[in-house]
Motif scaffolding. Structure first.
Motif, PDB file in Angstrom:
ATOM      1  N   ILE A 100      58.463 -90.243 -22.928  1.00  0.00           N
ATOM      2  CA  ILE A 100      59.183 -89.849 -21.722  1.00  0.00           C
ATOM      3  C   ILE A 100      58.377 -88.771 -21.013  1.00  0.00           C
ATOM      4  CG2 ILE A 100      61.316 -88.869 -20.808  1.00  0.00           C
ATOM      5  CD1 ILE A 100      62.671 -89.759 -23.432  1.00  0.00           C
ATOM      6  N   GLY A 101      58.087 -88.990 -19.745  1.00  0.00           N
ATOM      7  CA  GLY A 101      57.368 -87.991 -18.969  1.00  0.00           C
ATOM      8  C   GLY A 101      58.330 -87.025 -18.295  1.00  0.00           C
ATOM      9  N   ARG A 102      57.921 -85.764 -18.231  1.00  0.00           N
ATOM     10  CA  ARG A 102      58.724 -84.713 -17.584  1.00  0.00           C
ATOM     11  C   ARG A 102      57.793 -84.013 -16.592  1.00  0.00           C
ATOM     12  NH1 ARG A 102      58.321 -78.855 -17.302  1.00  0.00           N
ATOM     13  NH2 ARG A 102      60.394 -77.910 -17.455  1.00  0.00           N
ATOM     14  N   ILE A 103      57.924 -84.348 -15.303  1.00  0.00           N
ATOM     15  CA  ILE A 103      56.978 -83.920 -14.279  1.00  0.00           C
ATOM     16  C   ILE A 103      57.663 -82.906 -13.366  1.00  0.00           C
ATOM     17  CG2 ILE A 103      55.292 -84.709 -12.595  1.00  0.00           C
ATOM     18  CD1 ILE A 103      55.023 -86.058 -15.352  1.00  0.00           C
ATOM     19  N   GLN A 104      57.336 -81.633 -13.528  1.00  0.00           N
ATOM     20  CA  GLN A 104      58.076 -80.571 -12.837  1.00  0.00           C
ATOM     21  C   GLN A 104      57.481 -80.185 -11.494  1.00  0.00           C
ATOM     22  OE1 GLN A 104      55.829 -80.102 -15.055  1.00  0.00           O
ATOM     23  NE2 GLN A 104      55.018 -78.028 -15.166  1.00  0.00           N
ATOM     24  N   GLY A 105      56.209 -80.540 -11.246  1.00  0.00           N
ATOM     25  CA  GLY A 105      55.572 -80.095 -10.018  1.00  0.00           C
ATOM     26  C   GLY A 105      54.439 -81.010  -9.600  1.00  0.00           C
ATOM     27  N   LYS A 106      53.638 -80.537  -8.663  1.00  0.00           N
ATOM     28  CA  LYS A 106      52.581 -81.364  -8.099  1.00  0.00           C
ATOM     29  C   LYS A 106      51.633 -81.903  -9.175  1.00  0.00           C
ATOM     30  CE  LYS A 106      52.413 -79.530  -3.399  1.00  0.00           C
ATOM     31  NZ  LYS A 106      51.604 -78.827  -2.370  1.00  0.00           N
ATOM     32  N   THR A 107      51.128 -83.088  -8.913  1.00  0.00           N
ATOM     33  CA  THR A 107      50.301 -83.791  -9.878  1.00  0.00           C
ATOM     34  C   THR A 107      49.121 -84.413  -9.149  1.00  0.00           C
ATOM     35  OG1 THR A 107      52.276 -84.303 -11.178  1.00  0.00           O
ATOM     36  CG2 THR A 107      50.305 -85.545 -11.682  1.00  0.00           C
ATOM     37  N   VAL A 108      47.920 -84.140  -9.651  1.00  0.00           N
ATOM     38  CA  VAL A 108      46.705 -84.551  -8.961  1.00  0.00           C
ATOM     39  C   VAL A 108      45.800 -85.341  -9.910  1.00  0.00           C
ATOM     40  CG1 VAL A 108      44.653 -83.741  -7.702  1.00  0.00           C
ATOM     41  CG2 VAL A 108      46.826 -82.509  -7.474  1.00  0.00           C
ATOM     42  N   TYR A 120      58.656 -93.928 -19.449  1.00  0.00           N
ATOM     43  CA  TYR A 120      59.813 -93.640 -18.591  1.00  0.00           C
ATOM     44  C   TYR A 120      59.613 -92.228 -18.097  1.00  0.00           C
ATOM     45  CZ  TYR A 120      64.675 -94.287 -17.023  1.00  0.00           C
ATOM     46  OH  TYR A 120      65.818 -94.458 -16.263  1.00  0.00           O
ATOM     47  N   CYS A 121      59.666 -92.019 -16.792  1.00  0.00           N
ATOM     48  CA  CYS A 121      59.230 -90.742 -16.245  1.00  0.00           C
ATOM     49  C   CYS A 121      60.290 -90.110 -15.351  1.00  0.00           C
ATOM     50  CB  CYS A 121      57.934 -90.944 -15.461  1.00  0.00           C
ATOM     51  SG  CYS A 121      56.936 -89.468 -15.306  1.00  0.00           S
ATOM     52  N   PHE A 122      60.627 -88.850 -15.657  1.00  0.00           N
ATOM     53  CA  PHE A 122      61.530 -88.044 -14.846  1.00  0.00           C
ATOM     54  C   PHE A 122      60.710 -87.060 -14.023  1.00  0.00           C
ATOM     55  CE2 PHE A 122      64.066 -89.474 -18.361  1.00  0.00           C
ATOM     56  CZ  PHE A 122      65.368 -89.605 -17.875  1.00  0.00           C
ATOM     57  N   ALA A 123      61.188 -86.734 -12.827  1.00  0.00           N
ATOM     58  CA  ALA A 123      60.469 -85.786 -11.979  1.00  0.00           C
ATOM     59  C   ALA A 123      61.447 -84.900 -11.220  1.00  0.00           C
ATOM     60  CB  ALA A 123      59.568 -86.518 -10.989  1.00  0.00           C
ATOM     61  N   ALA A 124      60.985 -83.695 -10.902  1.00  0.00           N
ATOM     62  CA  ALA A 124      61.694 -82.841  -9.954  1.00  0.00           C
ATOM     63  C   ALA A 124      61.200 -83.192  -8.556  1.00  0.00           C
ATOM     64  CB  ALA A 124      61.428 -81.372 -10.264  1.00  0.00           C
ATOM     65  N   LYS A 125      61.954 -82.815  -7.549  1.00  0.00           N
ATOM     66  CA  LYS A 125      61.602 -83.169  -6.167  1.00  0.00           C
ATOM     67  C   LYS A 125      60.292 -82.527  -5.719  1.00  0.00           C
ATOM     68  CE  LYS A 125      64.246 -79.502  -3.829  1.00  0.00           C
ATOM     69  NZ  LYS A 125      65.327 -79.235  -2.841  1.00  0.00           N
ATOM     70  N   PHE A 126      59.813 -81.546  -6.485  1.00  0.00           N
ATOM     71  CA  PHE A 126      58.565 -80.862  -6.160  1.00  0.00           C
ATOM     72  C   PHE A 126      57.341 -81.626  -6.647  1.00  0.00           C
ATOM     73  CE2 PHE A 126      61.928 -77.941  -7.651  1.00  0.00           C
ATOM     74  CZ  PHE A 126      62.312 -77.412  -6.419  1.00  0.00           C
ATOM     75  N   ALA A 127      57.557 -82.753  -7.344  1.00  0.00           N
ATOM     76  CA  ALA A 127      56.467 -83.465  -8.023  1.00  0.00           C
ATOM     77  C   ALA A 127      55.736 -84.431  -7.089  1.00  0.00           C
ATOM     78  CB  ALA A 127      57.010 -84.200  -9.252  1.00  0.00           C
ATOM     79  N   ALA A 128      55.147 -83.886  -6.029  1.00  0.00           N
ATOM     80  CA  ALA A 128      54.313 -84.702  -5.142  1.00  0.00           C
ATOM     81  C   ALA A 128      53.029 -85.086  -5.872  1.00  0.00           C
ATOM     82  CB  ALA A 128      53.992 -83.933  -3.867  1.00  0.00           C
ATOM     83  N   ILE A 129      52.456 -86.229  -5.509  1.00  0.00           N
ATOM     84  CA  ILE A 129      51.269 -86.730  -6.199  1.00  0.00           C
ATOM     85  C   ILE A 129      50.116 -86.930  -5.213  1.00  0.00           C
ATOM     86  CG2 ILE A 129      52.691 -87.861  -7.959  1.00  0.00           C
ATOM     87  CD1 ILE A 129      51.986 -90.555  -6.581  1.00  0.00           C
ATOM     88  N   LYS A 130      48.892 -86.804  -5.736  1.00  0.00           N
ATOM     89  CA  LYS A 130      47.703 -87.033  -4.915  1.00  0.00           C
ATOM     90  C   LYS A 130      46.561 -87.501  -5.801  1.00  0.00           C
ATOM     91  CE  LYS A 130      45.388 -83.476  -3.103  1.00  0.00           C
ATOM     92  NZ  LYS A 130      44.955 -82.414  -2.141  1.00  0.00           N
TER      93      LYS A 130
END
Length: 249
Positions: A100-108, A120-130
């Motif tokens: 299970i992924g726990r993505i709290q912030g930006k991810t590059v 299966y991945c959960f994210a906060a709304k701050f978890a923008a990706i690039k």
């Protein structure tokens, strides 16, 4: 704080956390520790489910370590460095337990690949990706198979080409990278904990067989990702990339 990879098992849930003071970027030694921690948790009969997370409350992962990218001076060293991401993704792929992924912030960059390799991945709304690799003259060669598998060729190629743009967490959810997006980190963490606990009530053998099915068709990834690492290792030595990386010294 110094960089680390910590693993803790409680009530059949293994929580693996990585951290680096430079926005959770991943140098080679941390990548190696992370791959080993995932393998160990997968082989531990006490573990039924794995949660993968990073430390801090801002960036989930800034991708490759620029310090190590700048230091690469021959293709072999380049391949070894980029193979670190390949080894983490392959460890996740081969792990017999759901991750299970726990993505709290930006991810590059490589961090997007790690998020894509979770089951299966959960994210906060701050978890923008690039995917920013093209900006420095390389490309997301190692991580793109995992991203393409999860999000499709169209979405993967869009963010790989549009290398200057952060795509919002809700966009990533719509493309299949994230299963759920939450308004804040506390709400996300509560959901991750409840979900992991519920998974522990299921038949472990059934979950292992399901994971095999989910990853069917990826048996060649040991070879494929090694080939991709060699491409990145060659391009990082190009005149364009060397000139670009000079700006980050």
């Amino acid at each position: 704080m110094e960089a680390y990879v910590h693993s803790n098992t409680e009530n059949h849930i293994a929580t693996i956390e990585f951290f680096h003071p430079e926005q959770n970027s991943l140098p080679g030694n941390i990548l190696a520790q992370l791959a080993q921690a995932i393998t160990d948790a997968g082989n531990n009969p006490e573990v039924k489910v794995i949660i993968l997370k990073s430390g801090g409350d801002r960036t989930f992962c800034a991708g490759a370590s620029f310090r190590e990218l700048i230091a690469i001076d021959d293709p072999a060293k380049g391949k070894v460095f980029f193979s670190g991401f390949a080894n983490v993704i392959n460890a996740m792929r081969k792990c017999p337990k759901f991750i299970i992924g726990r993505i709290q912030g930006k991810t590059v960059g490589g961090g997007v690949g790690i998020a894509a390799a979770t089951d299966y991945c959960f994210a906060a709304k701050f978890a923008a990706i690039k995917l920013s690799e093209l900006n420095v003259g390389i490309g997301p060669f190692v991580v793109s198979p995992a991203i393409e598998r999860k999000m499709g060729v169209s979405a993967m190629s869009q963010i790989a080409i549009d290398a200057n743009t952060f795509y919002e967490a809700e966009w990533a959810r719509g493309k299949g990278l994230f299963a759920q997006v939450y308004e804040d980190i506390e709400e996300m963490d509560n959901a991750v904990a409840a979900f992991a606990q519920h998974l522990c009530t299921y038949n472990p053998e059934a979950m292992t067989e399901m994971k095999k099915i989910f990853w069917k068709g990826t048996d060649d990834w040991d070879h494929l990702l090694a080939e991709r690492a060699a491409i990145s290792g060659r391009l990082v030595l190009s005149a364009f990339t060397k000139k670009t990386l000079e700006k980050f010294k």
